[in-house]
Enzyme design. Structure first.
Site, mmCIF file in Angstrom:
data_model
loop_
_atom_site.group_PDB
_atom_site.id
_atom_site.type_symbol
_atom_site.label_atom_id
_atom_site.label_comp_id
_atom_site.label_asym_id
_atom_site.label_seq_id
_atom_site.Cartn_x
_atom_site.Cartn_y
_atom_site.Cartn_z
ATOM 1 N N ASP A 159 0.875 -1.173 0.000
ATOM 2 C CA ASP A 159 0.000 0.000 0.000
ATOM 3 C C ASP A 159 0.915 1.226 0.000
ATOM 4 O O ASP A 159 1.549 1.540 1.018
ATOM 5 C CB ASP A 159 -0.904 -0.013 1.237
ATOM 6 C CG ASP A 159 -1.849 1.184 1.249
ATOM 7 O OD1 ASP A 159 -1.627 2.147 0.478
ATOM 8 O OD2 ASP A 159 -2.805 1.166 2.043
ATOM 9 N N ASN A 173 2.505 5.642 -11.085
ATOM 10 C CA ASN A 173 1.229 5.479 -11.792
ATOM 11 C C ASN A 173 0.068 5.099 -10.863
ATOM 12 O O ASN A 173 -1.086 5.331 -11.195
ATOM 13 C CB ASN A 173 1.419 4.392 -12.870
ATOM 14 C CG ASN A 173 0.111 3.897 -13.428
ATOM 15 O OD1 ASN A 173 -0.509 4.541 -14.281
ATOM 16 N ND2 ASN A 173 -0.342 2.733 -12.961
ATOM 17 N N TYR A 232 -8.488 14.610 -6.417
ATOM 18 C CA TYR A 232 -7.833 13.992 -7.579
ATOM 19 C C TYR A 232 -7.171 15.075 -8.442
ATOM 20 O O TYR A 232 -5.989 14.965 -8.796
ATOM 21 C CB TYR A 232 -8.881 13.214 -8.383
ATOM 22 C CG TYR A 232 -8.331 12.440 -9.550
ATOM 23 C CD1 TYR A 232 -7.689 11.222 -9.358
ATOM 24 C CD2 TYR A 232 -8.451 12.910 -10.852
ATOM 25 C CE1 TYR A 232 -7.186 10.493 -10.438
ATOM 26 C CE2 TYR A 232 -7.955 12.187 -11.931
ATOM 27 C CZ TYR A 232 -7.331 10.984 -11.720
ATOM 28 O OH TYR A 232 -6.836 10.270 -12.786
HETATM 29 N N1 NAP Z 1 -8.205 5.585 -16.751
HETATM 30 C C1 NAP Z 1 -8.190 6.867 -17.002
HETATM 31 O O1 NAP Z 1 -9.072 7.378 -17.687
HETATM 32 C C2 NAP Z 1 -7.079 7.751 -16.484
HETATM 33 C C3 NAP Z 1 -6.994 9.053 -16.968
HETATM 34 C C4 NAP Z 1 -5.990 9.881 -16.485
HETATM 35 C C5 NAP Z 1 -5.105 9.411 -15.546
HETATM 36 N N2 NAP Z 1 -5.212 8.136 -15.084
HETATM 37 C C6 NAP Z 1 -4.247 7.699 -14.074
HETATM 38 O O2 NAP Z 1 -3.624 6.509 -14.500
HETATM 39 C C7 NAP Z 1 -3.202 5.771 -13.349
HETATM 40 C C8 NAP Z 1 -3.656 4.319 -13.498
HETATM 41 O O3 NAP Z 1 -5.072 4.287 -13.494
HETATM 42 P P1 NAP Z 1 -5.929 3.177 -14.266
HETATM 43 O O4 NAP Z 1 -6.933 3.895 -15.051
HETATM 44 O O5 NAP Z 1 -5.038 2.212 -14.913
HETATM 45 O O6 NAP Z 1 -6.714 2.549 -13.020
HETATM 46 P P2 NAP Z 1 -6.759 1.069 -12.407
HETATM 47 O O7 NAP Z 1 -6.905 0.066 -13.482
HETATM 48 O O8 NAP Z 1 -7.777 1.128 -11.337
HETATM 49 O O9 NAP Z 1 -5.293 0.885 -11.795
HETATM 50 C C9 NAP Z 1 -4.863 1.573 -10.653
HETATM 51 C C10 NAP Z 1 -3.666 0.847 -10.078
HETATM 52 O O10 NAP Z 1 -3.195 1.565 -8.918
HETATM 53 C C11 NAP Z 1 -3.108 0.639 -7.816
HETATM 54 N N3 NAP Z 1 -3.327 1.297 -6.534
HETATM 55 C C12 NAP Z 1 -4.422 2.012 -6.152
HETATM 56 N N4 NAP Z 1 -4.287 2.399 -4.883
HETATM 57 C C13 NAP Z 1 -3.095 1.925 -4.434
HETATM 58 C C14 NAP Z 1 -2.399 1.992 -3.207
HETATM 59 N N5 NAP Z 1 -2.906 2.614 -2.125
HETATM 60 N N6 NAP Z 1 -1.184 1.387 -3.114
HETATM 61 C C15 NAP Z 1 -0.665 0.735 -4.171
HETATM 62 N N7 NAP Z 1 -1.268 0.653 -5.375
HETATM 63 C C16 NAP Z 1 -2.477 1.238 -5.502
HETATM 64 C C17 NAP Z 1 -4.194 -0.401 -8.131
HETATM 65 O O11 NAP Z 1 -3.979 -1.633 -7.499
HETATM 66 P P3 NAP Z 1 -4.622 -2.079 -6.089
HETATM 67 O O12 NAP Z 1 -6.028 -1.572 -6.059
HETATM 68 O O13 NAP Z 1 -4.466 -3.552 -6.135
HETATM 69 O O14 NAP Z 1 -3.750 -1.434 -5.054
HETATM 70 C C18 NAP Z 1 -4.010 -0.551 -9.633
HETATM 71 O O15 NAP Z 1 -2.955 -1.449 -9.921
HETATM 72 C C19 NAP Z 1 -3.807 6.475 -12.132
HETATM 73 O O16 NAP Z 1 -2.830 7.295 -11.531
HETATM 74 C C20 NAP Z 1 -4.893 7.334 -12.752
HETATM 75 O O17 NAP Z 1 -5.174 8.462 -11.974
HETATM 76 C C21 NAP Z 1 -6.185 7.284 -15.521
#
Ligand code: NAP
Length: 283
Positions: free
Chosen positions: A85, A112, A178
């Site tokens: 975490d 990320n 966020y």
């Molecule tokens: N999808 C979009 O539209 C979008 C747009 C702009 C930016 N982003 C950014 O891209 C990044 C990845 O997002 P995603 O869309 O790929 O979402 P996702 O599929 O939900 O992946 C998020 C990842 O972060 C991990 N995570 C969350 N909280 C955590 C914690 N406390 N400690 C360690 N790991 C943690 C999650 O794993 P666990 O839950 O297992 O910990 C998961 O592996 C994020 O920073 C997000 O803000 C996404």
């Protein structure tokens, strides 16, 4: 009799592996990628491994990490992981130490990991949730960077990539922590770029637009649709219509931009934030 002549110099087939290695963008690099059990982080880990990097994965969900690392290893790549975490300082230290134990160093850090948090206006936003969102995006990026920078400075080489968001550059309601965390990551990117530029370290950021295939994006879409009183399909269509390309981005498209910023292809770029958003933000 016809024969296969390999390459212009007629090189023997045994030369193929070393030539292919030299064409890889991240050969011999070690990349620590957070939030890599699924979504964008997983796509980055897969691509970096294909390009020759040893990848170290981390997130909280061990099952997802094990599946992602297993897929990379079975494709011939090098991968290891530690569940953590990253809102906890000691767990950030554990992750960096375990990466060094497995692969000996950290050349590339991709910050990320993250979650969106509550979808509510500021006056309703619980402080504890605000702190959690800041902790995973901004504070973890700061802590992990603090842990890897001395090694990077000592070897006069390293790359840090922060995954920020279009939310850092636009004005969407109901996501104050966020947006603040993601905008904070851009400030952190520029300061670390200034501090590292003459020490061989580059620091950049990517601002993705909607990557609708990921868990975070799907959950956010469902909540927004409910709040707006429309269907999830209508909410998504309305949002995508505001992008020049009129479509979502894929995790792989973000990974390709990440590869560019973490490889020598972008050797003169530091302190930048690159929008991979289909055309929404223009600064
Ligand atoms: N999808 C979009 O539209 C979008 C747009 C702009 C930016 N982003 C950014 O891209 C990044 C990845 O997002 P995603 O869309 O790929 O979402 P996702 O599929 O939900 O992946 C998020 C990842 O972060 C991990 N995570 C969350 N909280 C955590 C914690 N406390 N400690 C360690 N790991 C943690 C999650 O794993 P666990 O839950 O297992 O910990 C998961 O592996 C994020 O920073 C997000 O803000 C996404």
């Amino acid at each position: 009799m016809a024969h296969l002549d390999f390459g212009p110099a007629g090189l023997p087939p045994s030369a193929l592996p070393s030539i292919l290695d030299s064409l890889m963008e991240l050969q011999d690099r070690v990349a620590l990628i957070t939030g890599s059990g699924r979504g964008i982080g997983r796509a980055i880990a897969q691509l970096f491994a294909k390009e020759g990097a040893a990848v170290f994965l981390t997130a909280r969900t061990e099952k997802e990490l094990s599946a992602a690392a297993g897929e990379i290893s079975s494709g011939g790549g090098r991968a290891a992981y530690a569940a953590a975490d990253l809102t906890m300082e000691a767990e950030c230290a554990h992750v960096v130490a375990t990466c060094r134990e497995k692969f000996g160093k950290v050349d590339i850090l991709v910050n990320n990991a993250g979650h969106y948090g509550p979808v509510v206006p500021v006056e309703d936003y619980p402080l504890a949730e605000f702190d959690k969102v800041i902790a995973i995006h901004l504070r973890a990026a700061f802590l992990l960077s603090k842990l890897v920078l001395p090694e990077m400075y000592a070897k006069k080489s390293g790359v840090i990539l922060n995954i920020s968001s279009l939310s850092a550059k636009t004005a969407y309601a109901w996501g104050s922590a966020y947006a603040a965390a993601k905008a904070g990551m851009l400030g952190l990117t520029r300061v670390m770029a200034a501090e590292g530029a003459r020490q061989g370290v580059r620091v950049n950021a990517i601002c993705p637009g909607p990557v609708t295939e990921t868990q975070m994006s799907k959950e956010l879409g469902a909540v927004l649709a409910k709040r707006m009183g429309v269907s999830a399909e209508e909410q998504l269509a309305g949002f995508l219509n505001g992008l020049l390309q009129g479509r979502a981005q894929t995790a792989d498209e973000i990974a390709r931009a990440a590869l560019f910023l973490c490889s020598e292809q972008s050797s003169a770029m530091t302190g930048q934030s690159i929008n991979v958003d289909g055309g929404v933000a223009f600064y």
